[in-house]
Design a protein around this motif. Structure first.
Motif, short mmCIF file in Angstrom:
data_model
loop_
_atom_site.label_atom_id
_atom_site.label_comp_id
_atom_site.label_asym_id
_atom_site.label_seq_id
_atom_site.Cartn_x
_atom_site.Cartn_y
_atom_site.Cartn_z
N THR A 158 0.82 -1.21 0.00
CA THR A 158 0.00 0.00 0.00
C THR A 158 0.86 1.26 0.00
N LEU A 159 1.96 1.24 0.74
CA LEU A 159 2.84 2.41 0.79
C LEU A 159 3.75 2.51 -0.44
N GLN A 160 4.33 1.37 -0.84
CA GLN A 160 5.23 1.28 -1.98
C GLN A 160 6.31 2.38 -1.97
N PRO A 161 7.17 2.38 -0.94
CA PRO A 161 8.23 3.40 -0.88
C PRO A 161 9.29 3.17 -1.94
N GLU A 162 9.88 4.23 -2.42
CA GLU A 162 10.92 4.12 -3.44
C GLU A 162 12.30 4.08 -2.78
N PRO A 163 13.27 3.44 -3.43
CA PRO A 163 14.63 3.42 -2.89
C PRO A 163 15.13 4.84 -2.61
N GLY A 164 15.77 4.99 -1.47
CA GLY A 164 16.32 6.28 -1.09
C GLY A 164 15.38 7.16 -0.30
N TRP A 165 14.14 6.76 -0.14
CA TRP A 165 13.17 7.59 0.60
C TRP A 165 13.47 7.60 2.10
N GLU A 166 12.94 8.65 2.73
CA GLU A 166 12.86 8.72 4.19
C GLU A 166 11.44 8.32 4.58
N ALA A 210 7.21 9.43 3.21
CA ALA A 210 6.05 8.56 3.41
C ALA A 210 5.98 8.15 4.87
N ALA A 211 4.77 7.80 5.30
CA ALA A 211 4.58 7.38 6.69
C ALA A 211 3.55 6.26 6.75
N LEU A 212 3.85 5.27 7.59
CA LEU A 212 2.92 4.19 7.90
C LEU A 212 2.49 4.34 9.35
N VAL A 213 1.19 4.42 9.56
CA VAL A 213 0.64 4.43 10.92
C VAL A 213 -0.07 3.10 11.13
N ASP A 214 0.67 2.16 11.70
CA ASP A 214 0.11 0.84 12.03
C ASP A 214 -0.41 0.95 13.46
N ALA A 215 -1.61 1.49 13.59
CA ALA A 215 -2.08 2.00 14.88
C ALA A 215 -2.44 0.89 15.87
N PRO A 216 -2.21 1.13 17.17
CA PRO A 216 -2.74 0.24 18.19
C PRO A 216 -4.25 0.15 18.04
N CYS A 217 -4.80 -1.06 18.16
CA CYS A 217 -6.22 -1.23 17.89
C CYS A 217 -6.78 -2.34 18.76
N SER A 218 -8.05 -2.62 18.59
CA SER A 218 -8.72 -3.64 19.40
C SER A 218 -8.31 -5.05 19.01
N VAL A 245 -0.16 6.14 4.95
CA VAL A 245 -0.95 4.91 5.02
C VAL A 245 -1.38 4.68 6.46
N TYR A 246 -2.67 4.47 6.62
CA TYR A 246 -3.24 4.16 7.93
C TYR A 246 -3.68 2.69 7.92
N ALA A 247 -3.23 1.91 8.90
CA ALA A 247 -3.50 0.48 8.93
C ALA A 247 -3.87 0.03 10.33
N THR A 248 -4.77 -0.94 10.41
CA THR A 248 -5.08 -1.60 11.68
C THR A 248 -5.29 -3.08 11.42
N CYS A 249 -5.20 -3.88 12.48
CA CYS A 249 -5.53 -5.31 12.37
C CYS A 249 -6.84 -5.58 13.08
N THR A 250 -7.83 -4.71 12.83
CA THR A 250 -9.13 -4.89 13.46
C THR A 250 -10.24 -4.87 12.44
N VAL A 251 -11.39 -5.37 12.85
CA VAL A 251 -12.61 -5.34 12.06
C VAL A 251 -13.61 -4.52 12.87
N CYS A 252 -13.47 -3.22 12.76
CA CYS A 252 -14.27 -2.29 13.56
C CYS A 252 -14.39 -0.98 12.79
N GLU A 253 -15.58 -0.64 12.36
CA GLU A 253 -15.78 0.53 11.51
C GLU A 253 -15.33 1.81 12.19
N ALA A 254 -15.56 1.92 13.50
CA ALA A 254 -15.20 3.15 14.21
C ALA A 254 -13.69 3.37 14.22
N GLU A 255 -12.92 2.29 14.33
CA GLU A 255 -11.46 2.40 14.37
C GLU A 255 -10.84 2.57 12.99
#
Length: 486
Positions: A275-283, A351-359, A404-414
């Motif tokens: 989903t993020l697909q960062p390119e070589p050399g990126w921060e 680029a930034a990945l937010v793999d957020a704490p979730c339920s 990119v915002y990501a969670t490992c939950t099945v919760c519409e609110a999150e």
């Protein structure tokens, strides 16, 4: 005489317990008992406790497999098991001592679900497990289990059917599939009956074991051959390139694992990098990064160049990220102990990945204790934190940067709820929305659920964990507000 009349005092005992004679109980059942007691009394995570206890006991592969099945099955079916026990005991299971409660649950699970386990061995080991602390309570356990064993006509824990016998309401489905009612009600309202039935059913299935190949060091063919040489089976994932589905092998002992040629990672989790697909050399910024699997995948995607700043707030987790990067040979992973909400202080990123704490409601197959540990009120606090992390990462991006915002939950609110609130907030006007599935391997776009702001993966879609992904792009300087779905 009823089982209750035989019991001395099976209700809660606050004293510290060590139950059973070590040599009198099978290693698998002793290990399962110790893990379940840690989960019950100390709120341990079952997958971590299993690894620690089985290593300490020196369990072989067969005993480890049985102990794992008992632990996971007992936790998955806990509500259903408690109903069976309560039907044979005038003492509610909630009032029982933790040793007695855990012992009964795991024994009843074996009696009803593990037909290869001899009933007499199950009952005898259960009795031995409680003898060490409450010798007279052993007769109570024996009585309850013998009463259940005599019920020859009682069926195994039912599975929710998807046809004419499908449950007609959330409460019925929750009972039949052993889920909390509040959880099923939310899914039923959001996903509808058919998808909710499939979700609850899949939550009670064993999770697959998948390996992501480090293509900087090896190939799919080489890792697959090492699995076969170790006596296991492996085949390429039909949905995600560079991933193997494996079985029958201790991954930690694979030569290719030790050399950094592969990592254990669920198929859905690998889609963070897709989903993020960062390119070589990126921060690249990775918030809430421990134990480092997604950071490593991003670093591999960048061919070992650039920098992945892997941020985690917990100091004791930083070494986990360091060990992961070192094993995989990734010098471009830089762990940082910091609060993700302070992300702008760490610099400006491409680029930034937010793999957020979730339920964690998407990983109930792997962490079934979360069924009983989560509460509806937890969601509100998590949503607040998730929104703060997403907003902080957004402020740390350059113009045209990817978020990119990501969670490992099945919760519409999150999931959609957090992205919607972000777009409506003060920083949202600077971002366009993009469809993650446009970047995923075919045919995942057709297999997953398109939501208002992202993509929801459910465990029954292709066998991966339940995950959510949203992809946003910061507008170039001076661009006007707009929302785009590619």
């Amino acid at each position: 005489m009823s089982p209750d009349a035989r019991a001395a005092n099976p209700v809660r005992d606050p004293r510290r317990r060590v139950s059973g004679r070590a040599g009198a109980v099978s290693p698998a059942r002793r290990g399962a008992f110790e893990v379940l007691l840690l989960v019950e009394e100390r709120r341990a995570y079952s997958h971590i406790a299993l690894r620690q206890v089985l290593n300490r006991l020196g369990a072989d592969r067969r005993d480890s497999a049985l102990a794992t099945e008992i632990v996971q099955g007992t936790l998955r079916w806990q509500r259903w098991l408690d109903e069976q026990i309560n039907a044979k005991s005038r003492i509610p299971i909630a009032r029982l001592d933790a040793v007695v409660r855990v012992t009964l649950r795991m024994a009843v699970y074996q009696l009803y679900k593990l037909r290869h386990c001899a009933p007499h061995a199950v009952v005898n080991d259960a009795v031995e497990l409680v003898k060490g602390t409450q010798p007279r309570a052993a007769s109570y356990v024996n009585g309850v289990l013998r009463a259940l064993e005599r019920e020859q006509q009682t069926p195994s824990p039912p599975r929710a059917a998807r046809s004419r016998n499908a449950p007609g309401n959330p409460e019925e489905l929750a009972r039949r599939t052993s889920h909390p009612t509040w959880m099923v009600e939310r899914w039923w309202s959001w996903l509808g009956p058919e998808a909710t039935i499939a979700l609850c059913e899949s939550n009670n299935e064993p999770p697959p074991l998948t390996l992501r190949v480090n293509l900087l060091r090896s190939s799919v063919a080489e890792v697959m051959e090492s699995v076969r040489e170790a006596g296991g089976e492996g085949r390429p994932s039909p949905v995600i390139p560079g991933v193997l589905r494996v079985s029958g092998v201790d991954v930690s002992r694979l030569s290719t694992f030790r050399s950094g040629a592969c990592s254990v990672q669920d198929e859905s989790a690998t889609l963070a990098a897709w989903t993020l697909q960062p390119e070589p050399g990126w921060e690249v910024l990775d918030l809430c990064a421990a134990p480092g699997g997604k950071s490593a995948h991003l670093a591999e995607w960048m061919k070992g160049t650039g920098r992945v700043t892997a941020v985690d707030i917990h100091p004791h987790k930083i070494p986990l990220i360091e060990r992961t990067a070192r094993r995989l040979g990734l010098p471009n992973v830089h762990p940082v102990c910091a609060d993700g909400r302070d992300a702008p202080s760490l610099g400006i990123f491409d680029a930034a990945l937010v793999d957020a704490p979730c339920s964690g409601l998407g990983v109930l197959r792997r962490r079934p204790e979360l069924k009983w540990r989560r509460r509806p009120e937890d969601i509100q606090d998590l949503v607040k934190l998730q929104g703060e992390l997403l907003a902080a990462a957004a402020r740390a991006l350059r113009p045209d940067g990817i978020l990119v915002y990501a969670t490992c939950t099945v919760c519409e609110a999150e999931n959609d709820g957090v992205v919607e609130a972000f777009l409506a907030g003060p920083g949202g006007a600077a971002f366009d929305l993009e469809d993650p599935a446009a970047l995923w391997p075919d045919p995942l776009g057709q297999m997953t659920l398109s939501t208002r702001f992202g993509r929801q993966i459910l465990p029954f879609h292709f066998g991966g964990d339940g995950f959510y992904y949203a992809r946003l792009r910061r507008k170039p300087s001076g661009a006007q507000r707009g929302i785009r779905r590619d």
